[in-house]
Design a protein around this motif. Sequence first.
Motif, short mmCIF file in Angstrom:
data_model
loop_
_atom_site.label_atom_id
_atom_site.label_comp_id
_atom_site.label_asym_id
_atom_site.label_seq_id
_atom_site.Cartn_x
_atom_site.Cartn_y
_atom_site.Cartn_z
N MET A 1 33.55 30.23 20.74
CA MET A 1 34.84 29.75 20.26
C MET A 1 34.74 28.41 19.51
O MET A 1 35.63 28.08 18.73
CB MET A 1 35.83 29.61 21.42
CG MET A 1 36.25 30.95 21.99
SD MET A 1 37.41 30.80 23.37
CE MET A 1 38.87 30.21 22.50
N GLY A 2 33.71 27.64 19.78
CA GLY A 2 33.54 26.38 19.06
C GLY A 2 34.11 25.17 19.78
O GLY A 2 34.52 25.26 20.94
N PRO A 3 34.17 24.03 19.09
CA PRO A 3 34.47 22.75 19.73
C PRO A 3 35.94 22.47 20.00
O PRO A 3 36.28 21.41 20.49
CB PRO A 3 33.93 21.74 18.71
CG PRO A 3 34.11 22.42 17.39
CD PRO A 3 33.82 23.88 17.68
N LYS A 4 36.83 23.41 19.74
CA LYS A 4 38.25 23.17 19.94
C LYS A 4 38.69 23.37 21.38
O LYS A 4 39.85 23.16 21.72
CB LYS A 4 39.08 24.07 19.03
CG LYS A 4 38.88 23.77 17.56
CD LYS A 4 39.70 24.68 16.69
CE LYS A 4 39.47 24.34 15.23
NZ LYS A 4 40.34 25.14 14.36
N ILE A 5 37.76 23.79 22.24
CA ILE A 5 38.05 24.03 23.65
C ILE A 5 36.83 23.65 24.47
O ILE A 5 35.69 23.91 24.06
CB ILE A 5 38.46 25.51 23.88
CG1 ILE A 5 38.78 25.75 25.37
CG2 ILE A 5 37.44 26.47 23.34
CD1 ILE A 5 39.39 27.13 25.64
N LYS A 6 37.07 23.03 25.63
CA LYS A 6 35.97 22.53 26.46
C LYS A 6 36.34 22.66 27.94
O LYS A 6 37.43 22.27 28.35
CB LYS A 6 35.72 21.06 26.10
CG LYS A 6 34.61 20.41 26.87
CD LYS A 6 34.45 18.95 26.42
CE LYS A 6 33.43 18.23 27.26
NZ LYS A 6 33.34 16.82 26.89
N TRP A 7 35.42 23.20 28.71
CA TRP A 7 35.61 23.33 30.17
C TRP A 7 35.07 22.07 30.83
O TRP A 7 33.92 21.69 30.60
CB TRP A 7 34.87 24.57 30.65
CG TRP A 7 34.88 24.82 32.13
CD1 TRP A 7 35.86 24.52 33.02
CD2 TRP A 7 33.86 25.48 32.87
NE1 TRP A 7 35.52 24.94 34.28
CE2 TRP A 7 34.29 25.54 34.21
CE3 TRP A 7 32.62 26.03 32.54
CZ2 TRP A 7 33.53 26.12 35.22
CZ3 TRP A 7 31.87 26.62 33.54
CH2 TRP A 7 32.32 26.65 34.87
N LEU A 8 35.88 21.42 31.66
CA LEU A 8 35.44 20.22 32.37
C LEU A 8 34.90 20.54 33.76
O LEU A 8 33.79 20.16 34.10
CB LEU A 8 36.57 19.20 32.45
CG LEU A 8 37.15 18.73 31.11
CD1 LEU A 8 38.26 17.71 31.33
CD2 LEU A 8 36.05 18.17 30.22
N HIS A 9 35.68 21.24 34.56
CA HIS A 9 35.25 21.66 35.90
C HIS A 9 36.30 22.56 36.52
O HIS A 9 37.39 22.70 35.97
CB HIS A 9 34.97 20.46 36.82
CG HIS A 9 36.15 19.55 37.00
ND1 HIS A 9 36.42 18.50 36.16
CD2 HIS A 9 37.14 19.56 37.91
CE1 HIS A 9 37.52 17.89 36.55
NE2 HIS A 9 37.99 18.52 37.61
N SER A 10 35.96 23.16 37.66
CA SER A 10 36.89 24.05 38.36
C SER A 10 36.83 23.81 39.86
O SER A 10 35.82 23.33 40.38
CB SER A 10 36.55 25.51 38.07
OG SER A 10 36.72 25.80 36.71
N TYR A 11 37.93 24.18 40.52
CA TYR A 11 38.02 24.12 41.99
C TYR A 11 38.21 25.54 42.49
O TYR A 11 39.13 26.24 42.06
CB TYR A 11 39.21 23.25 42.41
CG TYR A 11 39.14 21.84 41.90
CD1 TYR A 11 38.40 20.88 42.56
CD2 TYR A 11 39.81 21.47 40.73
CE1 TYR A 11 38.33 19.57 42.09
CE2 TYR A 11 39.75 20.17 40.25
CZ TYR A 11 39.01 19.23 40.93
OH TYR A 11 38.93 17.95 40.45
N VAL A 12 37.33 25.96 43.40
CA VAL A 12 37.40 27.32 43.95
C VAL A 12 38.04 27.23 45.32
O VAL A 12 37.60 26.46 46.19
CB VAL A 12 35.98 27.94 44.05
CG1 VAL A 12 36.06 29.35 44.61
CG2 VAL A 12 35.29 27.92 42.69
N THR A 13 39.11 28.03 45.52
CA THR A 13 39.80 28.07 46.81
C THR A 13 39.80 29.51 47.31
O THR A 13 39.15 30.37 46.70
CB THR A 13 41.25 27.55 46.67
OG1 THR A 13 41.99 28.46 45.85
CG2 THR A 13 41.30 26.15 46.06
N GLY A 14 40.52 29.77 48.37
CA GLY A 14 40.54 31.11 48.97
C GLY A 14 40.75 32.25 47.99
O GLY A 14 39.91 33.13 47.86
N ASN A 15 41.87 32.25 47.30
CA ASN A 15 42.20 33.34 46.37
C ASN A 15 42.54 32.85 44.96
O ASN A 15 43.20 33.57 44.21
CB ASN A 15 43.39 34.15 46.92
CG ASN A 15 43.01 34.91 48.17
OD1 ASN A 15 41.98 35.59 48.20
ND2 ASN A 15 43.81 34.79 49.21
#
Length: 127
Positions: free
Chosen positions: A71-85
């Motif tokens: 997709m290129g540089p217009k979108i960036k993932w920083l981090h995620s939090y995983v919980t039960g569901n």
Amino acid sequence: MKSITKHRYLFMTMLLFAGFTSKAQTSNTTSKKEPVMKTYLIERDIPGAGQFTPVDLKAISQKSCSVLTEMGPKIKWLHSYVTGNKIYCVYQAENEELLREHGKKGGFPVTNITEIGTTISPATAKE
């Protein structure tokens, strides 16, 4: 005396011209400015997400990264939090549509998207 007045007039004219030229250059560079990246929280309903193995989480992360590269540089993932569901992901993007496109291309559900206005922490209390 006329000579001094004439030189002052010429000097002031040059200053005004320089000011207008500077302003014109500033507005030209402003129009070429990069689009603003906003920060978003994406809520993903994924039953059993909290039970995913490290191998599962690695595979999901790799898939997300490959879609982001495409997709290129217009979108960036920083981090995620995983919980039960659920998995809560923090992204930067130019707009919400890019987040939905990422979810569709990667096969990731998008339950809710919220733009983050600001962040606070314990440090905020001390500032």
